[in-house]
Design a protein around this motif. Structure first.
Motif, PDB file in Angstrom:
ATOM      1  N   GLY A   1      26.908  -9.837   7.648  1.00 54.14           N
ATOM      2  CA  GLY A   1      27.224 -11.218   8.007  1.00 54.14           C
ATOM      3  C   GLY A   1      26.985 -12.205   6.888  1.00 54.14           C
ATOM      4  O   GLY A   1      26.513 -13.323   7.143  1.00 54.14           O
ATOM      5  N   GLU A   2      27.321 -11.812   5.672  1.00 49.64           N
ATOM      6  CA  GLU A   2      27.165 -12.741   4.557  1.00 49.64           C
ATOM      7  C   GLU A   2      28.096 -13.939   4.738  1.00 49.64           C
ATOM      8  O   GLU A   2      29.222 -13.803   5.223  1.00 49.64           O
ATOM      9  N   PRO A   3      27.646 -15.138   4.346  1.00 44.80           N
ATOM     10  CA  PRO A   3      28.522 -16.324   4.455  1.00 44.80           C
ATOM     11  C   PRO A   3      29.793 -16.137   3.629  1.00 44.80           C
ATOM     12  O   PRO A   3      29.785 -15.544   2.546  1.00 44.80           O
ATOM     13  N   ARG A   4      30.911 -16.635   4.159  1.00 40.23           N
ATOM     14  CA  ARG A   4      32.190 -16.553   3.460  1.00 40.23           C
ATOM     15  C   ARG A   4      32.887 -17.907   3.514  1.00 40.23           C
ATOM     16  O   ARG A   4      32.954 -18.528   4.578  1.00 40.23           O
ATOM     17  N   ASP A   5      33.404 -18.341   2.377  1.00 39.01           N
ATOM     18  CA  ASP A   5      34.148 -19.599   2.284  1.00 39.01           C
ATOM     19  C   ASP A   5      33.360 -20.757   2.868  1.00 39.01           C
ATOM     20  O   ASP A   5      33.916 -21.631   3.554  1.00 39.01           O
TER      21      ASP A   5
ATOM     22  N   PRO B   1      29.087 -19.863   7.837  1.00 36.71           N
ATOM     23  CA  PRO B   1      28.031 -18.870   8.098  1.00 36.71           C
ATOM     24  C   PRO B   1      28.616 -17.607   8.698  1.00 36.71           C
ATOM     25  O   PRO B   1      29.553 -17.650   9.509  1.00 36.71           O
ATOM     26  N   GLY B   2      28.116 -16.483   8.274  1.00 41.79           N
ATOM     27  CA  GLY B   2      28.562 -15.211   8.825  1.00 41.79           C
ATOM     28  C   GLY B   2      27.652 -14.763   9.960  1.00 41.79           C
ATOM     29  O   GLY B   2      26.607 -15.360  10.214  1.00 41.79           O
ATOM     30  N   ARG B   3      28.104 -13.722  10.633  1.00 42.64           N
ATOM     31  CA  ARG B   3      27.268 -13.130  11.666  1.00 42.64           C
ATOM     32  C   ARG B   3      27.269 -11.627  11.503  1.00 42.64           C
ATOM     33  O   ARG B   3      28.331 -11.012  11.346  1.00 42.64           O
ATOM     34  N   ALA B   4      26.090 -11.048  11.555  1.00 36.78           N
ATOM     35  CA  ALA B   4      25.968  -9.599  11.393  1.00 36.78           C
ATOM     36  C   ALA B   4      26.648  -8.896  12.560  1.00 36.78           C
ATOM     37  O   ALA B   4      26.703  -9.404  13.681  1.00 36.78           O
ATOM     38  N   ARG B   5      27.151  -7.678  12.279  1.00 37.03           N
ATOM     39  CA  ARG B   5      27.880  -6.942  13.318  1.00 37.03           C
ATOM     40  C   ARG B   5      27.860  -5.458  13.006  1.00 37.03           C
ATOM     41  O   ARG B   5      28.108  -5.046  11.874  1.00 37.03           O
ATOM     42  N   LEU B   6      27.548  -4.670  14.012  1.00 46.60           N
ATOM     43  CA  LEU B   6      27.679  -3.222  13.939  1.00 46.60           C
ATOM     44  C   LEU B   6      28.958  -2.836  14.658  1.00 46.60           C
ATOM     45  O   LEU B   6      29.120  -3.130  15.848  1.00 46.60           O
ATOM     46  N   THR B   7      29.888  -2.182  13.959  1.00 44.50           N
ATOM     47  CA  THR B   7      31.123  -1.724  14.588  1.00 44.50           C
ATOM     48  C   THR B   7      30.886  -0.353  15.207  1.00 44.50           C
ATOM     49  O   THR B   7      30.254   0.501  14.599  1.00 44.50           O
ATOM     50  N   ARG B   8      31.414  -0.140  16.394  1.00 41.86           N
ATOM     51  CA  ARG B   8      31.117   1.096  17.119  1.00 41.86           C
ATOM     52  C   ARG B   8      31.750   2.321  16.470  1.00 41.86           C
ATOM     53  O   ARG B   8      31.107   3.369  16.374  1.00 41.86           O
TER      54      ARG B   8
END
Length: 748
Positions: free
Chosen positions: A492-496, A499-506
């Motif tokens: 979830g690193e900030p982009r443009d 703020p980003g948000r961390a995410r685990l993809t299944r």
């Protein structure tokens, strides 16, 4: 509280022709060809106009004003193949389905959120559950009729699929208001059923009652099959989470600890010596259709094997018993672990995760045969092994002239322990048969990587490698963990500037993550695996990754102070559950997400000293009293976590310089059966500092070497520690005293 979900057995195994070529009338209406799911691609050439699950498919149903036919299964499912050939490849059936429904196909392993809510609806409507699951929905996603497998022609007590389609269409056209009202009532009922499964995370956690755990052991004993081993009647599934609880309970002296050990040992022995376990390659099948484990349902799933590897290794750690010696269990764990890596590993060992499953069926000359790769006749054994060893192995493995699966084919099923002579016979026969079997057509593999199941594998391989002294397994665990971090985790690193948000993809395919975010079980299984890997390796990287997962899981699935299994990935699923985000507290094939989250939080809190994590775990454990006494077979992981909470769990900090002495102390801790014990090892034993930053693992803060510079262990409970010890003998005495006194006093 909703009742436990028990998957109903389908009909006896038969042989059915494989999928044929696509119909020329199909056109481009079947939208599964570009889907990465192996299960969906199996249906890409059906004449049915399948759509993937999503808003577009439901919008199409609304525009056409027709109901949705939702079919749910998975790639390794034998009866899914059967219904595909009988109905979905039949042009007349497909034409009717296409004319009057929008057909949606779902891979339950990619979308367990979809599977869970419609499985609950299917059970409520039909009283059974299983796959393939066949559900009829309104365009809003509400279920109004459901079943599992439907045959092409009527059978006693089961209509044909065409009859079902015609009856549903007639009801939709002639009694639409009643259909929609029934669908709304079912959704409301499912919301009401969730009332007893609510976990209020800001409540007051109750201490685990030791008597409750003993009650669960006695309840399990009443359902044991004294002849075949395991619990209940056929079909029998490996009770992995229950076995973990029993092993933990047996490790702490109490009135029921011996009974727990006996129950676990008999079940572990029965499965290990049966056809459920592939006697050639060591992998375990999904379940047995017979009470004596002699006729398996042949698909091999990662989640089963990961759990069983860990359980058998923990039995070794407990010391085994006369019925099932630790040495035999060690071989079972080692072989199953090797099978996972070798059969399910994707890409090079250092590059990929583990695939989901091997199919139940083997395709021979274009025809699906259930378990064909695994079956033997006496004649085949004689041809492969010669006139003396062939008949001897046939007797040893219960292979008779009349087969148990096909007319002439049976799986290898010793059904007992080996004598010394048996062992010698099998030692020389096994590689010959394994090579012979390797020349046959093999089952297909579903190559999708599921985050949570790989988390289960990380824990199993790391702990088994440490307990058995097999570095290859620990290395594999680290490689899988690295894949999860690299492919499935977005920090979830900030982009443009946003703020980003961390995410685990299944799920990932071919090294690329895709689809929905991980569910609660994915975050929990991965965090638990990473914490186990940290305990074995001492690498803070894995501990830090676990903390990130747990923090994100709390934000996603505990919003508003209530725990849920998913974060609302689908509006249709939410409507089908009565606008009530669901939580299933019961274990199924794997531990429930809630129980796994409680276990990971409890372990993490023992490392970090976090009161919030401990309280959250305690609030989830508040689910235990009503479940443990009534249905302990579906509460195994909650019970195992409760046993760990009752034990403390013990906390072990290993401090001082690396070397043989420290590694000996570390290994003694990893091989201790103390329930849920956490082990922390300093990466740099300089007094608890990591460069300019504070030691990230609170348990290691202010822990140092002995005055003479030698390594030592601090044994603690709740961050309150005993005097440090420097020898394995002293450590063993201290462990025994702390574990025994805990059970005697009933301390919480």
């Amino acid at each position: 509280m909703p009742r436990p979900m028990v998957m109903a057995a389908q009909q006896p195994a038969e042989q059915h022709p494989a999928s044929g070529p696509a119909s020329t009338e199909q056109g481009s209406f079947n939208a599964l060809g570009s889907e990465p799911s192996a299960y969906l691609r199996q249906h890409a050439h059906n004449p049915v106009h399948w759509q993937p699950f999503g808003d577009d498919a439901f919008a199409l149903a609304a525009a056409r004003d027709v109901p949705v036919f939702l079919s749910i299964g998975y790639a390794a499912c034998h009866w899914c193949h059967v219904m595909a050939h009988e109905s979905f490849e039949d042009q007349d059936t497909a034409d009717y389905l296409n004319a009057h429904f929008v057909a949606i196909k779902v891979d339950r392993e990619e979308r367990p959120d979809v599977d869970s809510v419609y499985m609950a609806a299917t059970q409520a409507i039909s009283g059974e559950g299983g796959w393939p699951m066949s559900v009829f929905l309104t365009p809003e996603g509400l279920a109004f009729h459901a079943g599992t497998y439907f045959p092409p022609t009527p059978l006693p007590g089961r209509p044909s699929f065409r009859q079902v389609l015609e009856a549903v269409r007639e009801a939709w056209l002639e009694r639409r208001d009643a259909v929609e009202q029934n669908a709304r009532n079912l959704a409301a009922g499912m919301a009401d059923a969730q009332a007893g499964a609510v976990v209020v995370l800001d409540g007051m956690p109750q201490a685990v009652d030791p008597a409750l755990l003993s009650t669960a052991v006695r309840g399990l004993a009443r359902t044991e099959d004294p002849d075949g081993g395991g619990f209940g009647r056929a079909p029998k599934f490996p009770p992995s989470a229950v076995l973990e609880f029993l092993i933990r309970h047996a490790a702490v002296p109490s009135a029921t600890s011996d009974a727990a050990r006996d129950l676990a040992g008999r079940t572990l022995a029965a499965m290990a010596r049966s056809a459920l376990r592939d006697q050639l390659d060591g992998g375990f099948a999904r379940y047995s259709v017979t009470a004596d484990w002699s006729v398996p349902h042949f698909e091999k799933m990662l989640y089963d094997n990961a759990q069983l590897v860990r359980v058998y290794a923990h039995w070794v750690r407990l010391g085994g018993d006369a019925v099932f010696p630790a040495e035999e269990a060690a071989a079972v764990a080692s072989e199953a672990a090797a099978w996972m890596i070798d059969a399910l590993g994707i890409g090079t060992a250092a590059a990929g995760g583990l695939a989901s499953s091997l199919d139940a069926d083997t395709v021979v000359d274009g025809v699906h045969h259930e378990g064909a790769a695994y079956l033997w006749s006496p004649a085949q054994l004689r041809e492969a092994l010669g006139p003396e060893d062939g008949p001897a192995v046939a007797r040893l493995m219960n292979v008779r002239e009349r087969g148990t699966v096909s007319a002439h084919g049976s799986p290898l099923h010793p059904g007992r322990s080996f004598s010394a002579a048996d062992a010698l016979l099998w030692e020389r026969s096994r590689p010959v048969l394994l090579a012979e079997r390797g020349s046959r057509n093999q089952p297909a593999r579903d190559d999708k990587v599921v985050a949570g199941w790989n988390g289960l594998a990380v824990a199993a391989l790391a702990e088994t490698g440490a307990i058995l002294g097999e570095p290859r397994l620990v290395e594999a665990a680290e490689n899988i963990a690295g894949y999860l971090e690299r492919v499935h985790w977005d920090a979830g690193e900030p982009r443009d500037g946003e703020p980003g948000r961390a995410r685990l993809t299944r799920v990932s395919h071919d090294g690329t993550a895709r689809g929905i975010g991980g569910l609660l079980e994915d975050y929990a299984f991965c965090a638990d695996g990473l914490l186990a890997l940290y305990a074995v390796t001492g690498r803070v990287r894995w501990y830090t990754f676990a903390q990130e997962l747990l923090a994100e899981a709390a934000d996603r699935f505990a919003a508003g102070g209530r725990l849920t299994d998913s974060a609302g990935e689908s509006g249709q699923v939410l409507r089908a559950s009565g606008e009530q985000p669901s939580l299933d507290p019961f274990d199924n094939a794997a531990p429930s997400g809630a129980a796994a989250f409680a276990g990971a939080l409890l372990t993490s809190s023992a490392y970090s000293g976090s009161h919030d994590q401990r309280a959250m775990a305690g609030n989830i454990l508040n689910l235990l009293p009503p479940i443990a006494s009534r249905a302990p077979r579906v509460a195994g992981w909650l019970l195992a976590t409760g046993q760990a909470a009752l034990a403390g769990p013990l906390e072990a900090a290993v401090a001082g310089p690396d070397g043989p002495a420290r590694r000996e102390l570390h290994l003694a801790l990893l091989r201790s059966p103390s329930p849920g014990m956490v082990v922390a090892v300093q990466e740099n034993p300089d007094g608890g500092r990591q460069g300019p930053e504070q030691e990230p693992v609170a348990l290691l803060e202010h822990r140092g070497a002995a005055s003479d510079g030698s390594p030592q262990v601090y044994l603690c409970r709740g961050m309150v520690c005993q005097r440090p010890v420097t020898s394995p003998a002293e450590l063993g005495e201290q462990l025994a005293a702390m574990t025994g006194s805990r059970a005697d006093t009933g301390e919480r």
